[in-house]
Scaffold this motif. Sequence first.
Motif, short mmCIF file in Angstrom:
data_model
loop_
_atom_site.label_atom_id
_atom_site.label_comp_id
_atom_site.label_asym_id
_atom_site.label_seq_id
_atom_site.Cartn_x
_atom_site.Cartn_y
_atom_site.Cartn_z
N GLU A 5 0.85 -1.39 0.08
CA GLU A 5 -0.09 -0.16 -0.01
C GLU A 5 0.93 1.16 0.07
O GLU A 5 1.87 1.36 0.57
CB GLU A 5 -0.98 -0.14 1.31
CG GLU A 5 -1.91 -0.96 1.27
CD GLU A 5 -3.12 -0.66 2.32
OE1 GLU A 5 -2.66 -0.06 3.27
OE2 GLU A 5 -3.99 -1.47 2.20
N PHE A 8 -0.18 7.55 2.92
CA PHE A 8 -0.42 8.96 2.72
C PHE A 8 -0.15 9.64 3.96
O PHE A 8 -0.37 9.27 5.02
CB PHE A 8 -1.72 9.26 2.29
CG PHE A 8 -2.05 8.74 0.79
CD1 PHE A 8 -2.04 9.60 -0.47
CD2 PHE A 8 -2.15 7.32 0.91
CE1 PHE A 8 -2.41 9.10 -1.42
CE2 PHE A 8 -2.64 6.85 -0.66
CZ PHE A 8 -2.65 7.85 -1.73
N ALA A 13 -6.90 11.16 2.76
CA ALA A 13 -6.56 10.47 1.49
C ALA A 13 -6.30 9.00 1.66
O ALA A 13 -6.43 8.24 1.01
CB ALA A 13 -5.19 11.35 1.21
N GLN A 14 -5.67 8.72 2.84
CA GLN A 14 -5.45 7.29 3.17
C GLN A 14 -6.60 6.44 3.37
O GLN A 14 -6.74 5.28 2.76
CB GLN A 14 -4.57 7.03 4.45
CG GLN A 14 -4.03 5.67 4.84
CD GLN A 14 -2.89 5.49 3.87
OE1 GLN A 14 -1.73 6.31 3.72
NE2 GLN A 14 -2.70 4.25 3.38
N TYR A 17 -8.14 5.92 -0.20
CA TYR A 17 -7.37 5.07 -1.00
C TYR A 17 -7.70 3.59 -0.43
O TYR A 17 -7.88 2.59 -1.29
CB TYR A 17 -5.67 5.36 -0.61
CG TYR A 17 -4.86 4.18 -0.99
CD1 TYR A 17 -4.43 4.12 -2.59
CD2 TYR A 17 -4.26 3.29 -0.15
CE1 TYR A 17 -3.40 3.21 -2.94
CE2 TYR A 17 -3.24 2.39 -0.42
CZ TYR A 17 -3.10 2.32 -2.04
OH TYR A 17 -2.01 1.58 -2.31
N TYR A 20 -11.25 2.48 -1.87
CA TYR A 20 -11.11 2.33 -2.88
C TYR A 20 -10.39 0.85 -3.39
O TYR A 20 -11.27 -0.03 -4.02
CB TYR A 20 -10.38 3.13 -3.78
CG TYR A 20 -10.37 3.11 -5.31
CD1 TYR A 20 -11.64 3.67 -5.79
CD2 TYR A 20 -9.43 2.68 -6.19
CE1 TYR A 20 -11.79 3.80 -7.47
CE2 TYR A 20 -9.38 2.47 -7.35
CZ TYR A 20 -10.63 3.07 -8.10
OH TYR A 20 -10.90 2.81 -9.39
N ASN A 44 -2.17 0.19 -8.23
CA ASN A 44 -1.26 1.11 -7.39
C ASN A 44 -0.17 1.67 -8.03
O ASN A 44 -0.03 2.90 -7.49
CB ASN A 44 -0.53 -0.11 -6.36
CG ASN A 44 -0.34 0.69 -5.13
OD1 ASN A 44 -1.14 1.34 -4.45
ND2 ASN A 44 0.74 -0.07 -4.55
N ILE A 47 -1.82 4.92 -9.64
CA ILE A 47 -1.86 5.92 -8.24
C ILE A 47 -0.67 6.44 -7.92
O ILE A 47 -0.63 7.89 -7.77
CB ILE A 47 -2.77 5.36 -7.14
CG1 ILE A 47 -4.44 4.80 -7.78
CG2 ILE A 47 -2.80 6.04 -5.99
CD1 ILE A 47 -4.95 4.24 -6.57
N TYR A 48 0.37 5.60 -7.60
CA TYR A 48 1.66 6.35 -7.08
C TYR A 48 2.48 7.25 -8.30
O TYR A 48 2.76 8.14 -7.85
CB TYR A 48 2.82 5.05 -6.93
CG TYR A 48 4.07 5.16 -6.35
CD1 TYR A 48 4.06 5.87 -5.06
CD2 TYR A 48 4.99 5.33 -7.18
CE1 TYR A 48 5.25 6.19 -4.47
CE2 TYR A 48 6.42 5.81 -6.63
CZ TYR A 48 6.41 6.02 -5.27
OH TYR A 48 7.78 6.61 -5.02
N GLU A 58 -2.99 15.90 -1.16
CA GLU A 58 -3.29 14.08 -1.48
C GLU A 58 -4.53 13.62 -1.66
O GLU A 58 -4.71 13.04 -2.42
CB GLU A 58 -2.59 13.42 -0.05
CG GLU A 58 -1.06 13.54 -0.21
CD GLU A 58 -0.50 12.83 1.17
OE1 GLU A 58 0.58 12.20 1.08
OE2 GLU A 58 -1.36 12.69 2.10
N ILE A 62 -5.79 11.89 -4.87
CA ILE A 62 -6.28 10.45 -4.84
C ILE A 62 -7.78 10.41 -5.51
O ILE A 62 -8.27 9.67 -6.02
CB ILE A 62 -6.37 9.94 -3.44
CG1 ILE A 62 -6.70 8.26 -3.50
CG2 ILE A 62 -7.29 10.65 -2.46
CD1 ILE A 62 -5.73 7.33 -4.13
N THR A 66 -8.83 8.19 -8.60
CA THR A 66 -9.89 7.51 -8.32
C THR A 66 -10.87 7.54 -9.47
O THR A 66 -11.71 6.74 -10.18
CB THR A 66 -10.43 6.96 -7.02
OG1 THR A 66 -10.67 8.32 -6.69
CG2 THR A 66 -9.16 6.30 -6.13
#
Length: 200
Positions: A5, A8, A13-14, A17, A20, A44, A47-48, A58, A62, A66
Amino acid sequence: MKFKEVNFDDESAQRIYIQYFDRVRNVIKSLSKESQNDILLEINSHIYESLLNSNKSEVENILDVTEKLGNPEVFLKELVGEKRLYEVTKSFNPIKIFNALLMNITNGVSYIIFLILYLSLFFFIFLSIKKILDPKNIGFYYLKNKFFVLGKLKSTSFNYYQYEQLGNWFIPVMIICSITLFFIITLLLRLKKQFQKTII
């Protein structure tokens, strides 16, 4: 490589994430661990990379990513169906193959054709059962250049019954035909999947 994972700094944001990816995991849970991992890694990394190339916060970032990816339930449906079908054709499990084809029925005409081919195998099993229940009228009747019947023959003035070709071998032949055709259809389905993979 194992899925790891993204961390964040922002808790919101975490949470977005994680939620999702919970949805993604729910959509791909029918796949093998290896296929699940591949999909998780792909999403992943997307997203990264977007995090690296953004000046936004963030949470904004995100949410943007998404949103661009879309609902996992929608954009992963076809991919999951394809991967599931590829996996089950290796097992030769008829129930799993049938379920995977039903999953892919909206993904193209070829899947409908394969589904019909698999369903047609029940004809041989049906004939085997009918032969046990009605041994006199069910069979494989053949007379060169005159007639050919696989199944039930209605009685007429002409004695067709003397042209029954298989006799007591009818049931074993029908079972062997259904098993052989099942393996041939499954191999063709596997070849189709491998051919698609080489093109993509």
